[in-house]
Structures are given as C-alpha cells and as structure tokens.
Design an enzyme around this catalytic site. Structure first.
Site, PDB file in Angstrom:
ATOM      1  N   HIS A 363       0.803  -1.229   0.000  1.00 28.82           N
ATOM      2  CA  HIS A 363       0.000   0.000   0.000  1.00 28.82           C
ATOM      3  C   HIS A 363       0.830   1.270   0.000  1.00 28.82           C
ATOM      4  O   HIS A 363       0.266   2.365   0.165  1.00 28.82           O
ATOM      5  CB  HIS A 363      -0.922   0.055   1.217  1.00 28.82           C
ATOM      6  CG  HIS A 363      -1.994  -0.983   1.220  1.00 28.82           C
ATOM      7  ND1 HIS A 363      -3.238  -0.780   0.664  1.00 28.82           N
ATOM      8  CD2 HIS A 363      -2.003  -2.249   1.693  1.00 28.82           C
ATOM      9  CE1 HIS A 363      -3.976  -1.866   0.826  1.00 28.82           C
ATOM     10  NE2 HIS A 363      -3.238  -2.777   1.445  1.00 28.82           N
ATOM     11  N   LYS A 554      -8.521  13.943   4.250  1.00 32.24           N
ATOM     12  CA  LYS A 554      -7.632  12.777   4.299  1.00 32.24           C
ATOM     13  C   LYS A 554      -6.608  13.038   5.395  1.00 32.24           C
ATOM     14  O   LYS A 554      -6.558  14.147   5.942  1.00 32.24           O
ATOM     15  CB  LYS A 554      -6.920  12.575   2.959  1.00 32.24           C
ATOM     16  CG  LYS A 554      -6.289  13.860   2.397  1.00 32.24           C
ATOM     17  CD  LYS A 554      -5.673  13.667   1.025  1.00 32.24           C
ATOM     18  CE  LYS A 554      -6.655  13.746  -0.112  1.00 32.24           C
ATOM     19  NZ  LYS A 554      -6.851  12.518  -0.827  1.00 32.24           N
ATOM     20  N   ARG A 555      -5.781  12.018   5.732  1.00 24.16           N
ATOM     21  CA  ARG A 555      -4.714  12.261   6.698  1.00 24.16           C
ATOM     22  C   ARG A 555      -3.873  13.450   6.255  1.00 24.16           C
ATOM     23  O   ARG A 555      -3.705  13.690   5.049  1.00 24.16           O
ATOM     24  CB  ARG A 555      -3.825  11.016   6.820  1.00 24.16           C
ATOM     25  CG  ARG A 555      -4.447   9.877   7.591  1.00 24.16           C
ATOM     26  CD  ARG A 555      -4.793  10.299   9.005  1.00 24.16           C
ATOM     27  NE  ARG A 555      -3.599  10.370   9.817  1.00 24.16           N
ATOM     28  CZ  ARG A 555      -3.231   9.428  10.692  1.00 24.16           C
ATOM     29  NH1 ARG A 555      -3.997   8.376  10.891  1.00 24.16           N
ATOM     30  NH2 ARG A 555      -2.128   9.572  11.403  1.00 24.16           N
ATOM     31  N   LYS A 560       0.726  14.531   0.678  1.00 20.46           N
ATOM     32  CA  LYS A 560      -0.639  14.776   0.183  1.00 20.46           C
ATOM     33  C   LYS A 560      -0.848  16.259  -0.137  1.00 20.46           C
ATOM     34  O   LYS A 560      -1.837  16.648  -0.734  1.00 20.46           O
ATOM     35  CB  LYS A 560      -1.660  14.300   1.210  1.00 20.46           C
ATOM     36  CG  LYS A 560      -1.600  12.780   1.440  1.00 20.46           C
ATOM     37  CD  LYS A 560      -2.632  12.342   2.455  1.00 20.46           C
ATOM     38  CE  LYS A 560      -2.510  10.888   2.867  1.00 20.46           C
ATOM     39  NZ  LYS A 560      -3.097   9.942   1.913  1.00 20.46           N
ATOM     40  N   THR A 661      -8.514   6.671  -1.982  1.00 11.69           N
ATOM     41  CA  THR A 661      -9.874   6.146  -2.093  1.00 11.69           C
ATOM     42  C   THR A 661     -10.894   7.257  -1.875  1.00 11.69           C
ATOM     43  O   THR A 661     -12.027   7.141  -2.349  1.00 11.69           O
ATOM     44  CB  THR A 661     -10.128   4.987  -1.100  1.00 11.69           C
ATOM     45  OG1 THR A 661      -9.539   5.333   0.160  1.00 11.69           O
ATOM     46  CG2 THR A 661      -9.532   3.693  -1.588  1.00 11.69           C
ATOM     47  N   LYS A 665     -14.683   8.109  -3.649  1.00 11.89           N
ATOM     48  CA  LYS A 665     -15.931   8.411  -2.930  1.00 11.89           C
ATOM     49  C   LYS A 665     -16.475   9.764  -3.374  1.00 11.89           C
ATOM     50  O   LYS A 665     -17.686   9.932  -3.586  1.00 11.89           O
ATOM     51  CB  LYS A 665     -15.674   8.418  -1.415  1.00 11.89           C
ATOM     52  CG  LYS A 665     -15.253   7.054  -0.883  1.00 11.89           C
ATOM     53  CD  LYS A 665     -14.612   7.125   0.501  1.00 11.89           C
ATOM     54  CE  LYS A 665     -13.886   5.814   0.806  1.00 11.89           C
ATOM     55  NZ  LYS A 665     -12.967   5.926   1.958  1.00 11.89           N
TER      56      LYS A 665
HETATM   57  C1  26V Z   1       2.225   2.538   8.506  1.00 20.28           C
HETATM   58  C2  26V Z   1       2.261   2.451   9.864  1.00 20.28           C
HETATM   59  C3  26V Z   1       3.559   2.580  10.516  1.00 20.28           C
HETATM   60  C4  26V Z   1       3.416   2.909  11.952  1.00 20.28           C
HETATM   61  C5  26V Z   1       2.425   2.055  12.647  1.00 20.28           C
HETATM   62  C6  26V Z   1       1.074   2.146  12.084  1.00 20.28           C
HETATM   63  C7  26V Z   1       1.090   2.218  10.596  1.00 20.28           C
HETATM   64  C8  26V Z   1      -0.083   2.091   9.922  1.00 20.28           C
HETATM   65  C9  26V Z   1      -0.104   2.171   8.551  1.00 20.28           C
HETATM   66  C10 26V Z   1       1.052   2.394   7.843  1.00 20.28           C
HETATM   67  C11 26V Z   1       1.094   2.459   6.359  1.00 20.28           C
HETATM   68  C12 26V Z   1      -0.084   2.971   5.818  1.00 20.28           C
HETATM   69  C13 26V Z   1      -0.126   2.738   4.357  1.00 20.28           C
HETATM   70  C14 26V Z   1      -1.415   3.242   3.810  1.00 20.28           C
HETATM   71  O1  26V Z   1      -2.327   3.567   4.535  1.00 20.28           O
HETATM   72  N1  26V Z   1      -1.504   3.310   2.520  1.00 20.28           N
HETATM   73  C15 26V Z   1      -2.682   3.820   1.857  1.00 20.28           C
HETATM   74  O2  26V Z   1      -3.437   2.691   1.421  1.00 20.28           O
HETATM   75  C16 26V Z   1      -4.633   3.087   0.765  1.00 20.28           C
HETATM   76  C17 26V Z   1      -5.407   1.820   0.458  1.00 20.28           C
HETATM   77  O3  26V Z   1      -4.726   1.049  -0.465  1.00 20.28           O
HETATM   78  C18 26V Z   1      -4.296   3.875  -0.483  1.00 20.28           C
HETATM   79  O4  26V Z   1      -5.494   4.291  -1.090  1.00 20.28           O
HETATM   80  C19 26V Z   1      -3.457   5.102  -0.123  1.00 20.28           C
HETATM   81  O5  26V Z   1      -3.042   5.759  -1.290  1.00 20.28           O
HETATM   82  C20 26V Z   1      -2.241   4.659   0.669  1.00 20.28           C
HETATM   83  O6  26V Z   1      -1.530   5.790   1.146  1.00 20.28           O
END
Ligand code: 26V
Length: 816
Positions: A363, A554-555, A560, A661, A665
């Site tokens: 991702h 979004k975050r 972004k 995503t 939406k």
């Molecule tokens: C990283 C970490 C590292 C610290 C601990 C918690 C944590 C949680 C998540 C992540 C990585 C997050 C990656 C992510 O959210 N990617 C997003 O995935 C979406 C669904 O595929 C995509 O639409 C977004 O573009 C992408 O940024």
C-alpha cells in the site's frame, strides 16, 4: 424481519417495536421512559444482530457444505465507522425500523447518530479493509476479516488555538452490541522464551521453543451482512488477555505483585491502535501486536481447515490468506512453524504450501513506511520465528545466486536481513517471497513497485506481480451517505446499481436532460445545506450554500500536499484584497488528522486554522472566500462531507499516493476532481472523461527525473513573484503575530529542497483552480459534468476489486 415492500407490514413493525422494548428492559434494564438515545441504539442494535445471527449460521453451514475456499483477510486495521445504518440497509430492515421507532415516538436520526464510530484504523488502508469485507459478503464469498479489538481506536482530534490536541478514543468496545465474545474459543499464544537445540529419536535436528510466556487471545465476532442476500460473514477481532500462568516462574517463586504487574503488561497488547507515521523503531509492543494477530488468525485457519481435511497438501485448495500490507507478514513464518514444527511437514513442501496460500498487498512506496524489525527484538520475542526467517533467507539467497551467479551484490541487496547500521528483518521482502502474488492498489502504483521499489524481485519472479485497483463500497459511500442521490439513481436506473455499479454508465444519456440536471443540482444543494449546518454548529462559521465547496479530506501529510492547497488559498486571498479578481464565492474545506509525532503535519494544521481565522474575519473579503477546518475527521464525518463536495482535491506529488480512495468516494457523489496524475487519479480521469478532471502538475516520471537531476526550489521561488509573495507571507507575521511560527514550513520549501514539489507545481495548480472556479459559474454545465462524472465511476466499486482478487489471486471460482 425484512422489508418486502416500501410500506412495511404492520405486524412486522409491531413485532420489531416489541423486540426493541424487550431488549431495553431485559438487556439494558431500562424502560422507554428512562432510556437514553444510546440505550435505544443498543436495544435496536441487539435486535438487528439477532437477525444477523440466524443468517450467519445458515451462511456458515452453506459455505461448509459447498466446501468453499475460505478467504482470511488479515489486517491490523478495520476502519468500520458506524454500523447501524449500514446493517439496516444490508439486512433490508430500514423501512420497518423507521416505522417501529416512529411508533415509539423516537427520532430515527438521533438514534443512528448516537452510535460511536469504531475507529480501528488510521486511514485508507483500514477503510479499504472495511469496504472489502462488505463486498466479500455481498458477493457471497466465504471471506472473513481478522484484526485486533483495540480498546482505544485512533485518537480523537481537538483543535485548540488552531493546534491539534489528541484525546484517547475509548469506544467502549466491552459494551458494543455488535461484538459477540467467544471466551470458550480462547487460544494460547506463546511469546519470548529460548530455543533448545535437540535431536529427535531419529537423530534429526529438532529445535524446541521452550520457556515461553503465554498470552490468551479471545475472539470477538462482528457480523458482516452482505447486501440483500442473506449472507452474513464475520470480522473476528482478537483481544489479549493475561493467562494466570503468564510467567509461571514468578508465580512459583512467590513474587505475587511482580506476577500481577506482568499480567497487566500482557493485557496491553490489544490496548491501543498505533497511529501511522509513528517511528516504529524499538516499538516492541507493535511487533507483539502483529504477531498476536497472526498467531490467533492461524489458529482459526487450521481449525477451520481440519473440519474439511486432514491432508495438509490440500491447504491451498481450501485456504487463501491475504496480507493487508506487511503488518501481518509474520503469517508466512507462523504457517511455516505450524507445518514444520507441529505437523512435521518437510521444509520444501511446507514452503510450497505456504507460498500458494499467502498473498501480499503493498500500500505504499514511501521508504519510511516500509517495515523493518530489529533482529534483536525478534530474538527476544520470537526466537523460533527468527530461526525460520534465517532458514528461508538462506535458501532464498542460494536461489538468487543460481539466478545471477555474477551479481554478488544481490546477496546483500535482496537479503531478508539488512546488515547496516543495525541488523533488521525487511518485512516487505519476506512478504514477497512467501506469497504467490504481490499486488499494488492502482495501475501506476503496481508499475512503480516493479520498476522502482523492488526491481530485482520483479525480474526474478515477474509472474507474481499484479495490480488490483482499489474500490469502495457503494452501499456505504452512496446509499448510506447520500440517500437522496440513491433515490435519484433508483428512479433513473432501478435498484440494481447497488450491486452492479457499472449500470451508472446509463446516466450518460441523461446528461443533457435539463430536468434531470436540475434534480441532481437540487440534491447537491440539499447536501450542502446539511453540511453548512454542521460547520456552523462545530465552528460558528456561516457558509453560503451556493458557494463552491472545495474539499480536501484525508490524513495530513506532506506528500498529500494540504500545504499546496493553503498556498493557493493565501494567493487567492491576496488577489481578492488587491482587487485583482472577483470570484464566485468559494469555501475551502479541510479535514484530517496528523500523526501525534509528526511536527510538520501539525504545523500545516495550524497554518490552515490561522489562515481561516484571518480570511473568515476579513470584511474586505466580503464572504467571497471561506476556509474551514473540520475537527476530528472520521468515517461518519466523511459521510457528511462527501455528498456535499463540488470539487475534490487529489493533489499528491505524482508517484507518492499509492491509490487514494477518497478520490473515488467524492467522484461517485458528483464532485469534479482537481488532481495530479497519481495513484488511481489516472484511472478515474480516464473513466469520467478528461473534460471532467482538472489535471495539473508534473508527472511521476518528470518528478523522478528532476529528483535525479537535482533542482533548485530557491530559484523557483525567487523567479516567480506571485509565488514569492505567497510563500513570504508565511513568515511576514500576516497570519500569526509570531513570525517564526511557520518558519519551518518556509524553510522546508525554500531552503530544504521542497521534497514534495510544492513550488514546482504551484503555477499549474493555480491555473487549474482558476479554470475550475470560472467553470463553476456555469451552473447547468457544471452539474451536467457532475452527472457524467458519476456515470463513469462504476468500475470503482469494491465489488469489482474483490472479483479481481478472487479471480487473479485467490483462485476462487464461484464468481465466474
Ligand atoms: C504505517 C504504519 C507505521 C506505523 C504504525 C502504524 C502504521 C499504519 C499504517 C502504515 C502504512 C499505511 C499505508 C497506507 O495507509 N496506505 C494507503 O493505502 C490506501 C489503500 O490502499 C491507499 O489508497 C493510499 O493511497 C495509501 O496511502
């Protein structure tokens, strides 16, 4: 109890009403007179759950009899949001429920809104998992989600003096009416300990994992209804609970208090969701969480499998495990341990079975988000798993050597173990080699995985790499979030669009029908009025509902580029003050959380709020421009913002957003997009028509080229007077008395390389914005393009995505 007609049957309504009163009295111990909204919510939810339970048992029995392949979607995050409305829609109980509540004199909307969001996820990755379990049930797959029942979900965001403050999110999971706890299925998970190097009776090396401590995993089922099909699957959430014998030695030595303290520590495992972007180095608790989830899930996998077969060679025929990012990648190692250590399967056979069972979704391309865990930590927590990883790596590097005997450099660069500066396990490499498929989440992203992220792995095993472009569930993101649009679609297309979203293309023939366009414009206006009320309630800001609603939700992250959006707002503000432009009224709406430790993102939030304060209160602006930051972004808030948006901001630096995503939406709900050629934007633009998408900025290729050539952001800044004036106002004291406050942003842009190309894309972004605003003046034309946008969005249903996973990855042929 199901809706069979639009006016519900009186007896059915009465029956439901009685059931609600029964639950109020006997489960919650209150009467209707003394019940709070949340009591009524709980009582109603218990009734809905009862309906689901019946369907759940029949679904399980049916899937079992059909010997269906079971899909295990393992994810550290499931961003569910509220469930009541969604379950009423999918269970076909909406009309009956409204009538039953009305007969009790209770306001349906108040009850629905009193449900707390289950925020067991950070953002896109977690919400995707929630959309996927909805689609798996709707497609009648035997697919379950597996996650952690965090006691605290993603923090609540408060804005104080423009700054983000984090507050714990205690979502009272212990009292959630949706969760069914299964104490009787508790499982024992070993951790820590040491390896005893011993031989078995035949003299074979047979290492024993000894002296481990014990955690108990308790499963909780959250039932997942398919849309109108009687299928109910489950999302299993495990909570950690201490065993009385967590550390048997301490108890035996009589140190009671120490033993109790350890017990408490072990219960911390499912205490809290980690916010993303947090630096994970040394976060023992996070690795423990990841292993805990994987170990619990695999207990369930093996249990379910043995109901069908005792021949482990059949595992890949009955089981597919999907890894949502590398967070659950230890499933590969745990499965190897179970096969080799517990079932004495030969290593090569076990490895083949493991690969054919597991698949991995990537991702993110951001290097800092790729997981690496210290070998020392592994050694301490999971000594046997570390051994297995070393053995997987040894065999893999032999294969690499056979493949390219000359390229000795590959033995270091492709190794599962990074040596310097500290020994670490590269989780993405483990996930790739232990899976039979590796997919990205949009076409561009899947290509970049092959060309930039892991080119050597791609060349060694090209057949593994595939794409599955993300999608979102229309049940939540159209039907639930935008009931008026939903009725409009029912009227023009019939109800089938809900499960066959490509039917939206039929709308295209209506794009020049003035009555239809007026209808659509009316729906948008209604949704904008509703959002305006929320904004006024939360912020005290009054909004002109005829203004263009420009939304970036979004975050908050540098890549972004919310900062690019604010820079444009500042520029526009200056131009209004200078009398250079007179614009159609416009509102810039932002919403999103920054990771608690991400200083730059938090400063961007503060900047947005300071700009908002200044612009909104400047009489010279005369209401032409408003800026709003809505606090505490979450699924339920997204459901209010998305239907009201006119313009969707998808402005990440090309090559950084894997898919996105919210772009889907927003477009499905009739917003036109302003965006870069990044992630799924590219596919959305092709689907909705280029004329409905304001594209701007450098392409991923151009960005990569400029990165390697080197560029001078300072020159970009100094040579463009508009840009310079805009950026300078960050440090002029114009937005905050403390001139130094936003200096880190200025410095990052001008002196520190502007890593995300804000300055390079600024002019082209302003131009695209200007065009959009000019076009918005032509109301009819705008709404007609909105209709065309909606009509092109059919392929972005998560049903399409799940069909793709089924066909290309899970080998599940019941959908063909
Ligand atoms: C990283 C970490 C590292 C610290 C601990 C918690 C944590 C949680 C998540 C992540 C990585 C997050 C990656 C992510 O959210 N990617 C997003 O995935 C979406 C669904 O595929 C995509 O639409 C977004 O573009 C992408 O940024």
């Amino acid at each position: 109890m199901k809706d069979t007609q639009s006016t519900p049957d009186k007896d059915q309504v009465n029956k439901l009403r009685d059931s609600i009163l029964y639950e109020l009295k006997y489960s919650l111990g209150v009467t209707l007179l003394t019940a709070s909204s949340s009591d009524v919510f709980s009582a109603l939810a218990l009734v809905v759950r009862r309906n689901q339970v019946d369907d759940y048992f029949s679904t399980q029995e049916r899937h079992y009899q059909a010997r269906k392949k079971r899909i295990y979607y393992i994810s550290m995050e499931f961003l569910i949001g509220q469930s009541l409305r969604n379950n009423l829609i999918n269970q076909g109980m909406m009309e009956i429920t409204k009538a039953a509540l009305e007969s009790l004199g209770v306001d349906f909307e108040i009850i629905v809104r009193s449900e707390e969001d289950a925020a067991l996820g950070n953002g896109g990755l977690g919400r995707l998992a929630a959309c996927f379990i909805d689609s798996m049930a709707t497609l009648d797959l035997a697919g379950s989600g597996h996650g952690i029942k965090y006691e605290y979900g993603l923090f609540h965001q408060q804005i104080q003096d423009g700054k983000q403050i984090e507050k714990p999110d205690d979502w009272h999971s212990a009292h959630s009416p949706w969760l069914i706890e299964h104490q009787s299925q508790a499982m024992i998970i070993p951790l820590y300990g040491r390896i005893e190097e011993i031989k078995d009776l035949q003299g074979n090396y047979n290492p024993m994992w000894m002296d481990w401590k014990i955690i108990i995993g308790v499963p909780h089922d959250y039932l997942v209804s398919g849309y109108n099909n009687n299928t109910v699957n489950s999302l299993r959430l495990y909570s950690a609970c201490a065993s009385d014998s967590f550390d048997i030695h301490i108890f035996n030595h009589g140190d009671y208090l120490k033993a109790v303290n350890q017990k408490i520590a072990s219960e911390n495992i499912s205490k809290v969701l980690y916010p993303s972007d947090e630096i994970l180095a040394g976060k023992e608790l996070r690795l423990t969480q990841e292993y805990f989830l994987v170990a619990c899930t695999l207990r369930d996998v093996m249990h379910d499998f043995f109901l069908h077969s005792t021949d482990l060679n059949q595992l890949p025929e009955f089981v597919a495990i999907q890894l949502n990012d590398t967070h659950p990648a230890l499933a590969i190692v745990e499965l190897m341990r179970i096969l080799v250590d517990e079932h004495a399967v030969d290593w090569d056979i076990a490895w083949d079975l493991t690969q054919r069972t597991c698949a991995y979704t990537n991702h993110t391309l951001m290097p800092e988000a790729l997981e690496k865990w210290s070998v020392n930590l592994f050694e301490l927590l999971l000594p046997r798993h570390l051994q297995i990883i070393y053995e997987i790596n040894r065999r893999f590097l032999l294969e690499v050597h056979r493949w390219q005997p000359e390229r000795t450099d590959l033995l270091a660069s492709m190794s599962l173990i990074e040596e310097m500066p500290e020994k670490k396990v590269r989780m993405a490499y483990l996930a790739i080699i232990g899976s039979h498929k590796v997919n990205g989440v949009a076409k561009l992203h899947s290509d970049l995985i092959k060309s930039n992220l892991v080119p050597d792995f791609y060349h060694l095993m090209p057949e593994k790499f595939t794409n599955q472009t993300n999608g979102v569930t229309p049940r939540r993101w159209i039907q639930q979030a935008n009931p008026r649009l939903s009725l409009f679609l029912d009227a023009h297309l019939g109800n089938e669009w809900v499960t066959n979203l490509t039917l939206l293309t039929k709308l295209r023939s209506l794009a020049s029908d003035r009555d239809v366009i007026a209808e659509l414009a009316e729906i948008k206006k209604f949704n904008k009025l509703k959002l305006s009320q929320i904004i006024t309630r939360q912020q005290g800001i009054t909004i002109n509902p005829d203004a263009m609603f420009d939304c970036q939700i979004k975050r908050i992250h540098e890549y972004k580029r919310q900062l690019l959006n604010v820079l444009y707002v500042i520029n526009l503000y200056h131009r209004i003050l200078d009398g250079v432009v007179s614009i159609a009224p416009k509102v810039h709406i932002f919403s999103g959380k920054a990771a608690p430790g991400y200083a730059m993102a938090k400063l961007i939030i503060q900047l947005i709020n300071q700009v908002a304060l200044k612009v909104n209160n400047d009489p010279n602006v005369n209401g032409q421009l408003k800026v709003v930051f809505l606090e505490d972004y979450k699924v339920s808030l997204a459901e209010s913002i998305i239907p009201a948006a006119d313009l969707s901001e998808q402005i990440s630096t090309a090559g950084t957003e894997a898919s996105g995503t919210s772009n889907m939406k927003l477009a499905m709900n009739g917003a036109l997009t302003i965006g870069t050629l990044d992630g799924a934007n590219i596919e959305i633009r092709d689907a909705v028509g280029h004329e409905n998408f304001y594209v701007f900025g450098l392409s991923a290729e151009q960005i990569a080229e400029q990165r390697s050539k080197g560029r001078s952001p300072y020159d970009e800044y100094a040579s463009n007077t508009e840009l310079k004036m805009t950026v300078d106002s960050l440090i002029s004291g114009f937005f905050h008395a403390d001139k130094n406050l936003f200096y880190p942003l200025f410095n990052m842009l001008v002196n520190h390389g502007d890593h995300y190309f804000h300055l390079a894309d600024f002019s082209s972004y302003c131009q695209a914005q200007h065009q959009a605003l000019t076009d918005y003046n032509n109301t009819y034309n705008w709404h007609s393009r909105a209709l065309n946008t909606i009509s092109g969005m059919g392929e972005f249903s998560s049903d399409r995505t799940i069909r793709g996973y089924s066909r290309d990855i899970w080998g599940e042929d019941s959908l063909k």
